[in-house]
Design an enzyme around this catalytic site. Structure first.
Site, short mmCIF file in Angstrom:
data_model
loop_
_atom_site.label_atom_id
_atom_site.label_comp_id
_atom_site.label_asym_id
_atom_site.label_seq_id
_atom_site.Cartn_x
_atom_site.Cartn_y
_atom_site.Cartn_z
CG ASP A 17 37.41 46.59 29.39
OD1 ASP A 17 36.85 47.68 29.56
OD2 ASP A 17 38.56 46.33 29.75
CG HIS A 74 40.77 49.58 36.15
ND1 HIS A 74 40.18 50.09 35.02
CD2 HIS A 74 41.10 48.29 35.86
CE1 HIS A 74 40.19 49.17 34.08
NE2 HIS A 74 40.74 48.07 34.56
NE ARG A 125 36.06 48.69 33.58
CZ ARG A 125 37.06 47.82 33.47
NH1 ARG A 125 37.45 47.40 32.29
NH2 ARG A 125 37.66 47.36 34.52
CD GLU A 179 40.17 43.41 27.68
OE1 GLU A 179 39.67 43.64 28.78
OE2 GLU A 179 41.37 43.62 27.42
CB CYS A 181 40.93 37.09 34.25
SG CYS A 181 41.14 38.08 32.76
C1 PEP Z 1 38.31 42.93 32.07
O1 PEP Z 1 38.13 43.86 31.28
O2 PEP Z 1 37.44 42.11 32.38
C2 PEP Z 1 39.61 42.75 32.72
C3 PEP Z 1 39.87 41.70 33.43
O3 PEP Z 1 40.51 43.75 32.56
P1 PEP Z 1 40.44 45.17 33.32
O4 PEP Z 1 39.37 45.10 34.35
O5 PEP Z 1 41.78 45.39 33.93
O6 PEP Z 1 40.15 46.10 32.22
MG MG Z 2 39.80 44.94 30.46
#
Ligand code: PEP
Ligand code: MG
Length: 756
Positions: free
Chosen positions: A628, A363, A638, A604, A675
């Protein structure tokens, strides 16, 4: 055996550099195996030759001198076969070759095992004995285990050792450390090391500005710890035996001037700052205790560490009171950077980030991309505590850190940075143009936000809406849960800034690598644990306060959409929807006229892909979280740099899942957006357009590049390309095909990482 193995590895881990590590290995392995000889040959990175690098039992004068060509002799045979070679009588083997001057003539039994790190043969570990005998199975297995365990340590020592040498040598020569690309771009700046609270192993080394002040601070911290211990000791006097209680006197003794306290003071007087001096002395003592044979003494390492940590905490508290100043071009460096660490540096001074841990999908890297701050993640070999105030160059495209760069390298990076700025200026002209393909297909581009600063940047880039507002970001920057009213104000600002454009607010998605400082979640497997909706459904009070704040903030605006993270079954969606409906009803009953916003589900988790239709039937929209989804489909953490090269965004399985979700949404007549970070990759955007995604939501920095790409193709071409790509069975083949397209369209600058 296990105990011996553990001790050796621990000792090697604490070594200062590669030579020290190799010396410990040969000595300890020879003793442990009761042989006459133990040697290590290391493969030279340039020539490929296997160089005799350490020995116990052979002629040490030949260290660094004697070597074998790749494949030459028995050592070469071990390296090329990547397998152990175990011989009763080495000379009688056809591949035997005597290395003159080593003195191995009298040793007949030979066992060599390769030292392999991440598929790379680093060298060969050999034991020899005069007696003609074959090493037995358990000896062979022990040496193989030892070598496998030591390989990682050796690889690390090889890189950090070389870098540390350079750093030690006064001004130092150039050094380069490979990590993982975190956020694109290059940056040249001054390193500022952030140390986690009270971590003795992560304290930066730097000179004292005033030795007297540092000494005073250290004495005050010591006195404070001493008072604490005396108080604890007093409290427990009646509850412990006199022998156990005597331990407190030992503690107090350790802190005394004639022991550790004195050593630290001497280092400060020699010019180190107090925290660095304390860390150096404490680590030395901790290592010393850890190496002790006797388990009782070994466990005392924990006490010493605890004492040091207490003193450090007081020193850090004191330092926090001073106003921290940051250089003009700050490159923030840390073991594991967090969102709150980023927030502390004034934005205009922050030019780059380096995190020793984590990978491109952590993140913090996502945040860095949103902020447009070049970032290198997973720089595991970086001796980061030694970087304070040094000039550092980062190549965020390739994930490389350059220390003490030569003037020509620095100039090349400066030119690249200038070129990047020019490309961004060029793209500014696209701001008010729609994202429309050459054959007139409109694909709205939205942004992902979290920080307030994202709002201005997003609007500047021409965002048509917010596809993902990560509400956990404002939660992360606080020291307690924000109240409903505080949240309402934060959300109102977002909604107002974008109105009438839609703003998709995701409910709190904590867990995984996003820990709130005031709500820690400790788990062995956090990405498969208590995350996202699972946490908030277990805490309806937190969930309700949040959705009520969102709904209230939407009063009179009507551009809110609510998105639910980590849904892995239908019941979770139903429960969350029921709570949202309840929150809405309550607010209406309280007398505020508010509408119920559209509710969407993040897809996800693989189960959500298979149940996408059932989810779409109940929800108002779907939004794919590819970050995810990729992690869970490919079983690749990740956040783990060790497996980062298996995180294939263009894996055929990922592409199939992405297609399946759109089809499910379409079958239920519900819009599907995406997203995850994939949406901001110009190469992926072409495929997502063809698959039928109705909105792509990405970080603001990526938006102009995606727009430029989509404005350079037709939807028909994109569909033809998708059909072709869906037949490919390797991620690399998909990537190659997409790269070819970009080159054909003159967009290669969005693909190839510039190489400096
Ligand atoms: C994702 O998992 O693609 C997502 C947009 O959420 P985050 O990256 O905040 O887990
Ligand atoms: Mg996510």
């Amino acid at each position: 055996m296990l105990e011996t193995l553990r001790n050796i590895v621990q000792e090697v881990n604490a070594a200062e550099g590669l030579n020290d590590a190799l010396e410990i290995i040969v000595k300890r392995v020879r003793d442990a195996m009761g042989t006459e000889v133990c040697s290590v040959y290391m493969r030279d990175e340039h020539s490929g030759r296997l160089v005799f690098r350490a020995t116990e039992g052979l002629n040490a004068l030949q260290i660094g001198e004697a070597s074998l060509a790749p494949g030459e002799g028995l050592v070469g045979l071990v390296a090329s076969r990547e397998e152990p070679v175990n011989l009763e009588d080495a000379e009688s083997h056809p591949r035997f070759q005597l290395l003159k001057g080593l003195g191995e003539e009298s040793f007949h039994a030979f066992l060599g095992v390769p030292i392999i790190h991440q598929r790379d043969v680093l060298g060969v570990l050999v034991i020899q004995q005069a007696k003609r005998r074959r090493f037995d199975e358990s000896e062979e297995a022990f040496l193989v285990t030892m070598s496998a365990q030591l390989a990682g340590v050796i690889a690390h020592a090889r890189v950090t050792g070389a870098v540390q040498e350079e750093l030690r040598a006064g001004a130092g020569g150039p050094a380069r450390i490979n990590g993982i690309a975190g956020a694109p771009g290059v940056a040249i700046g001054t390193a500022v090391v952030v140390s986690p609270v009270a971590d003795l192993f992560a304290v930066p080394r730097k000179p004292a500005v005033s030795r007297r002040d540092e000494l005073r601070a250290f004495k005050a911290a010591l006195a404070a710890v001493r008072t604490d211990i005396e108080a604890v000791s007093e409290n427990l006097r009646g509850e412990m035996s006199p022998e156990d209680h005597a331990l407190f006197d030992v503690y107090l003794g350790i802190l005394g001037d004639s022991a550790i306290g004195g050593e630290v003071a001497r280092l400060i007087k020699a010019g180190q700052w107090a925290q660095g001096a304390l860390s150096e002395v404490m680590i030395r003592h901790i290592r010393h205790f850890e190496r002790m044979e006797h388990s009782y003494l070994r466990e005392r390492a924990v006490d010493v560490k605890d004492l040091g940590t207490r003193v450090l905490a007081y020193l850090q508290d004191e330092a926090k009171k001073e106003l921290k100043s940051y250089p003009e071009q700050t490159i923030l460096v840390g073991e594991e950077l967090t969102a709150s660490a980023l927030g502390e540096v004034p934005r205009e001074r922050l030019v780059g980030l380096i995190s020793v841990r984590g990978s491109g999908n952590s993140h913090v890297a996502i945040l860095a991309r949103a902020m447009g701050v070049p970032t290198v993640m997973g720089a595991v070999d970086l001796p980061y505590t030694r970087l304070q105030d040094r000039e550092v160059v980062i190549d965020g495209y390739n994930g490389i850190v350059h220390l003490n760069p030569l003037p020509e390298v620095r100039a090349r990076f400066q030119a690249l940075a200038d070129q990047d700025k020019a490309v961004s200026r060029d793209l500014e002209s696209l701001r008010d143009l729609p994202c429309e393909t050459l054959d007139g297909h409109r694909l709205p581009l939205w942004v992902n936000t979290g920080l307030m600063a994202d709002v201005t940047r997003s609007l500047e880039q021409g965002a048509e809406g917010v596809g993902l507002y990560r509400t956990e970001v404002p939660f992360l920057l606080r020291d307690r849960f924000p109240s409903e009213e505080e949240q309402r104000q934060i959300y109102r600002e977002q909604l107002e800034a974008f109105a009438p454009r839609p703003v998709t607010m995701r409910t709190l998605d904590i867990g995984g690598d996003k820990a709130l400082p005031y709500f820690p979640i400790a788990e062995d497997n956090p990405f498969l644990g208590w995350r996202g909706i699972r946490v908030t459904l277990d805490h309806p009070e937190i969930f309700l306060a949040q959705v009520r704040a969102m709904i209230k903030a939407n009063a009179g605006l009507g551009n809110l959409r609510i998105l639910l993270p980590m849904i892995s079954n239908i019941a979770e969606l139903e429960e969350a929807m029921a709570l949202i409906h309840r929150g809405h009803r309550e607010i209406v009953q309280e007398g505020t006229d508010v509408t119920l916003p559209p509710i969407g589900v993040m897809v996800e988790v693989p189960s959500a892909v298979y149940q996408a239709r059932a989810l779409a039937r109940r929800a108002d929209f779907l939004s794919v979280g590819s970050n995810d989804l990729t992690q869970y489909l490919l079983a690749v953490d990740r956040n783990n740099s060790r497996v980062a090269d298996l995180y294939h965004s263009f894996h055929p399985a990922v592409l199939q899942a992405l297609c399946a979700v759109v089809e499910a949404g379409q079958a239920e007549g519900k819009p599907v957006s995406i997203c995850g970070e994939l949406a901001g990759d110009p190469l992926a955007a072409v495929l997502l357009l063809a698959m039928g995604y109705e909105v792509l939501s990405m970080n603001a920095t990526a938006l102009p590049r995606v727009k430029k790409t989509l404005r350079s193709i037709t939807r028909a071409d994109a569909c033809a390309l998708l059909a072709e790509v869906m037949l490919l069975e390797h991620s690399a083949a998909v990537l190659q095909r997409l790269q070819r397209l970009m080159t054909e369209r003159g967009l290669q600058q969005f693909v190839h990482a510039p190489v400096a």
